[in-house]
Design an enzyme around this catalytic site. Structure first.
Site, PDB file in Angstrom:
ATOM      1  N   HIS A 145      -0.459   8.595   1.955  1.00 24.54           N
ATOM      2  CA  HIS A 145      -1.758   8.021   1.579  1.00 24.54           C
ATOM      3  C   HIS A 145      -1.682   7.131   0.347  1.00 24.54           C
ATOM      4  O   HIS A 145      -2.693   6.862  -0.287  1.00 24.54           O
ATOM      5  CB  HIS A 145      -2.784   9.137   1.372  1.00 24.54           C
ATOM      6  CG  HIS A 145      -3.075   9.874   2.637  1.00 24.54           C
ATOM      7  ND1 HIS A 145      -3.531  11.172   2.645  1.00 24.54           N
ATOM      8  CD2 HIS A 145      -2.964   9.509   3.929  1.00 24.54           C
ATOM      9  CE1 HIS A 145      -3.693  11.568   3.898  1.00 24.54           C
ATOM     10  NE2 HIS A 145      -3.353  10.574   4.696  1.00 24.54           N
ATOM     11  N   CYS A 189      -1.732 -11.632   0.968  1.00 21.48           N
ATOM     12  CA  CYS A 189      -0.386 -11.399   0.431  1.00 21.48           C
ATOM     13  C   CYS A 189      -0.026  -9.920   0.358  1.00 21.48           C
ATOM     14  O   CYS A 189       1.145  -9.573   0.370  1.00 21.48           O
ATOM     15  CB  CYS A 189      -0.224 -12.072  -0.927  1.00 21.48           C
ATOM     16  SG  CYS A 189      -0.980 -11.174  -2.308  1.00 21.48           S
ATOM     17  N   CYS A 247      -5.902 -11.014  -7.746  1.00 17.02           N
ATOM     18  CA  CYS A 247      -4.475 -11.041  -7.443  1.00 17.02           C
ATOM     19  C   CYS A 247      -3.875 -12.332  -8.005  1.00 17.02           C
ATOM     20  O   CYS A 247      -4.421 -13.412  -7.803  1.00 17.02           O
ATOM     21  CB  CYS A 247      -4.267 -10.976  -5.937  1.00 17.02           C
ATOM     22  SG  CYS A 247      -2.545 -11.161  -5.432  1.00 17.02           S
ATOM     23  N   CYS A 292      -2.634 -14.593  -4.651  1.00 14.70           N
ATOM     24  CA  CYS A 292      -3.537 -15.261  -3.704  1.00 14.70           C
ATOM     25  C   CYS A 292      -5.003 -15.207  -4.120  1.00 14.70           C
ATOM     26  O   CYS A 292      -5.867 -15.603  -3.347  1.00 14.70           O
ATOM     27  CB  CYS A 292      -3.371 -14.665  -2.312  1.00 14.70           C
ATOM     28  SG  CYS A 292      -4.070 -13.006  -2.135  1.00 14.70           S
TER      29      CYS A 292
END
Length: 151
Positions: free
Chosen positions: A39, A51, A107, A110
């Protein structure tokens, strides 16, 4: 005992791969290697954009602090932080002005949205994790499963 496990490994071939659904990486901290985190874990963040870049949660937190100097934090302004009321779950009730100009880092690859690197309700396991767990299960003739409660 150590000598028993050593003699067992000499006479019998086995592979020990801990599978865990726990998010805190205690198996790794205890010295386990090759842990399969089914998980995910709370020590990383993942981009939800195309990405899918994985980065350090600590780096993300530090970037978050730098972007939001107006938010009271215990290490930044201990006296002001002490005056905030704490909820039963440990969260702190922040003043409204802390939210007004709050910024989230995007991010760096991207510009996608970042989230903790864990499987949320409704998410699927990451494809490489699912494939590895199926491969290991299919190539063994015995498996020891243990379930426990972390209290």
């Amino acid at each position: 005992s150590h000598s028993h496990s050593l003699s067992l490994s000499v006479c019998c071939s086995f592979l020990f791969v801990p599978f865990t659904s726990l998010l805190h990486r205690l198996h790794v901290q205890a010295g386990s290697q090759n842990v399969l985190h089914l998980h995910g874990n709370l020590h990383e963040v993942v981009c939800m954009g195309p990405c899918r870049r994985v980065t350090s949660r600590l780096g993300f937190q530090n970037h978050l602090y730098r972007m939001n100097p107006h938010v009271p934090l215990p290490h930044r302004d201990p006296e002001r932080f002490q005056r905030l009321s704490s909820r039963p779950d440990g969260d702190v009730e922040l003043p409204a002005e802390a939210y007004t100009n709050f910024e989230l880092p995007a991010c760096q690859t991207c510009s996608g949205v970042l989230k903790p690197h864990v499987v949320m309700f409704g998410d699927s396991l990451e494809p490489h994790v699912s494939a590895k767990s199926q491969e290991l299960a299919a190539t063994t003739d015995r498996m020891l499963a243990r379930s426990g409660r972390v209290a």
